[in-house]
Scaffold this motif. Structure first.
Motif, PDB file in Angstrom:
ATOM      1  N   GLU A   1       0.861  -1.315   0.067  1.00 60.50           N
ATOM      2  CA  GLU A   1      -0.058  -0.024  -0.090  1.00 60.50           C
ATOM      3  C   GLU A   1       1.012   1.241   0.000  1.00 60.50           C
ATOM      4  N   SER A   2       2.016   1.063   0.457  1.00 56.56           N
ATOM      5  CA  SER A   2       3.118   2.348   0.574  1.00 56.56           C
ATOM      6  C   SER A   2       3.297   2.888  -0.938  1.00 56.56           C
ATOM      7  N   ARG A   3       3.014   1.757  -1.775  1.00 55.79           N
ATOM      8  CA  ARG A   3       3.589   2.115  -3.240  1.00 55.79           C
ATOM      9  C   ARG A   3       2.423   2.730  -4.277  1.00 55.79           C
TER      10      ARG A   3
ATOM     11  N   ARG B   1      -6.548   0.152  -1.187  1.00 53.52           N
ATOM     12  CA  ARG B   1      -6.401  -1.186  -0.521  1.00 53.52           C
ATOM     13  C   ARG B   1      -6.658  -2.203  -1.344  1.00 53.52           C
ATOM     14  N   ALA B   2      -7.733  -2.016  -2.626  1.00 49.06           N
ATOM     15  CA  ALA B   2      -7.837  -2.998  -3.600  1.00 49.06           C
ATOM     16  C   ALA B   2      -6.565  -3.275  -4.480  1.00 49.06           C
ATOM     17  N   VAL B   3      -5.993  -1.979  -4.868  1.00 44.85           N
ATOM     18  CA  VAL B   3      -4.890  -2.064  -5.689  1.00 44.85           C
ATOM     19  C   VAL B   3      -3.580  -2.504  -4.944  1.00 44.85           C
TER      20      VAL B   3
ATOM     21  N   ALA C   1      -1.583  -5.630  -6.098  1.00 46.10           N
ATOM     22  CA  ALA C   1      -0.025  -5.755  -6.212  1.00 46.10           C
ATOM     23  C   ALA C   1       0.758  -6.692  -5.212  1.00 46.10           C
ATOM     24  N   ALA C   2       0.080  -6.906  -4.022  1.00 50.22           N
ATOM     25  CA  ALA C   2       0.735  -7.813  -3.293  1.00 50.22           C
ATOM     26  C   ALA C   2       0.647  -9.309  -3.802  1.00 50.22           C
ATOM     27  N   ILE C   3      -0.300  -9.694  -4.568  1.00 48.55           N
ATOM     28  CA  ILE C   3      -0.526 -10.959  -5.077  1.00 48.55           C
ATOM     29  C   ILE C   3       0.062 -11.126  -6.534  1.00 48.55           C
ATOM     30  N   LEU C   4      -0.260 -10.087  -7.262  1.00 47.77           N
ATOM     31  CA  LEU C   4       0.406 -10.261  -8.754  1.00 47.77           C
ATOM     32  C   LEU C   4       1.743  -9.708  -9.023  1.00 47.77           C
TER      33      LEU C   4
END
Length: 364
Positions: free
Chosen positions: A303-305, A316-318, A322-325
């Motif tokens: 989330e910091s990115r 939060r959704a993005v 990002a954390a998964i992909l």
């Protein structure tokens, strides 16, 4: 060795025609000029014997006489069919074996052990870098190598040996659902080798988890099993799959084809196994947290990115996507798997031509 004149230049050609596999006495039967004998056609090549052996000649008249016999002519046609199949199998760029139907190459326990010994140091160093990226704390690059080295040797031999054994012992075509059986066979090495993988991972996590290695190896087993299944398929079936599909016109060298096949497979396996790896590693280093809490911490880091201009829900959704992909330390993990596959498969294939005393297939 044959000498052939091509474009007014003499070339030495190491070429064999016939059954090159040794028989029970260690002899190889090779036919030279067999395609010219029926009509006594001229052959534009000389042959030189490079080792001791026996030579037999067959004259056109004798061959024609025996071809008049029904049984003999049937055997000749059958032998020609076998040879055509053998040569067709060497045209690798035309082969399209499905992923789960890839057959294992013959391997040697000693060759696999040498490859695993070399690769164990590469894996340990990059594993330390990956753990530091996840936790923010650096540990030793090569901790507990007295445990890691023999464990890695048994681990890689397990993946290669189990694949050989399952291919020998189980015939998927004999079952009502062959593909389900093949899928189970491809999953089995990763599942079986998970405890040994856990010992390897626990050897790298002592700086974060003070538990004795006899206890901490059990942390993160669930997601580690998923990672090992992907690793096993990537090291075995997927590497052979991509090596088979590299056009021979682009890459002729067997060593380069193995390297490129392992590289493509390593990229895919590294990416697909990274989330299971992160979750199992975080659980190993901080067992007090649940898997869900560890996943939430990965999302928080992502989330910091994400730009602050988005709404909190969108951010939060993005961040979750990002954390998964695009998971944390994915490049390190991918480089680790690519390098491991190239070192392992490359070394094993390079040593398969060396006369080593112990070969896995002879046990079955």
């Amino acid at each position: 060795m044959r000498q052939r004149m091509v474009n007014d230049q003499t070339h030495h050609i190491v070429d064999t025609f016939g059954n090159t596999d040794p028989d029970t006495f260690g002899n190889r039967k090779v036919a030279i000029g067999a395609l010219h004998v029926l009509h006594s056609e001229p052959a534009f090549a000389n042959a030189t014997c490079m080792s001791d052996g026996h030579m037999y000649t067959l004259h056109t008249e004798v061959l024609k006489k025996y071809l008049g016999e029904r049984e003999f002519s049937k055997e000749v046609v059958q032998s020609l069919a076998v040879e055509v199949r053998r040569q067709a199998n060497q045209v690798r760029w035309l082969m399209r074996t499905p992923l789960l139907e890839q057959k294992p190459k013959k391997t040697n326990v000693i060759a696999v052990s040498i490859a695993a010994g070399i690769e164990s140091f590469y894996r340990s160093g990059l594993n330390a870098a990956m753990n530091a990226r996840l936790s923010g704390h650096w540990g030793k690059l090569f901790p507990n190598m007295h445990i890691q080295l023999p464990a890695r040797v048994f681990y890689i031999n397990g993946f290669k040996g189990l694949r050989q054994y399952l291919d020998y012992a189980i015939k998927p075509e004999e079952y009502s659902n062959p593909n389900a059986v093949r899928l189970g066979m491809s999953f089995a090495p990763g599942i079986i080798m998970t405890p040994l993988s856990s010992v390897l991972e626990a050897s790298n996590a002592g700086h974060m988890n003070p538990e004795p290695i006899t206890s901490r190896w059990m942390r993160g087993t669930c997601w580690r099993m998923a990672r090992e299944v992907i690793f096993g398929i990537g090291l075995n079936q997927m590497s052979d799959y991509w090596e088979e599909r590299i056009p021979h016109t682009m890459v002729e060298s067997e060593a380069l084809r193995t390297a490129f096949g392992s590289m493509i497979s390593g990229v895919l396996a590294g990416y697909l196994s990274h989330i299971p790896h992160n979750l199992s590693t975080l659980k190993l280093m901080t067992p007090s947290k649940t898997y869900w809490q560890h996943l939430a911490s990965l999302v928080d880091q992502s989330e910091s990115r994400v730009p602050n201009s988005l709404s909190p829900a969108s951010r939060r959704a993005v961040a979750t996507a990002a954390a998964i992909l695009f998971p944390r330390a994915v490049m390190i993990r991918t480089a680790q798997i690519v390098g491991s596959f190239i070192i392992l498969n490359g070394t094993i294939n390079a040593l398969k031509y060396v006369e080593l005393p112990t070969s896995i297939p002879t046990a079955f």
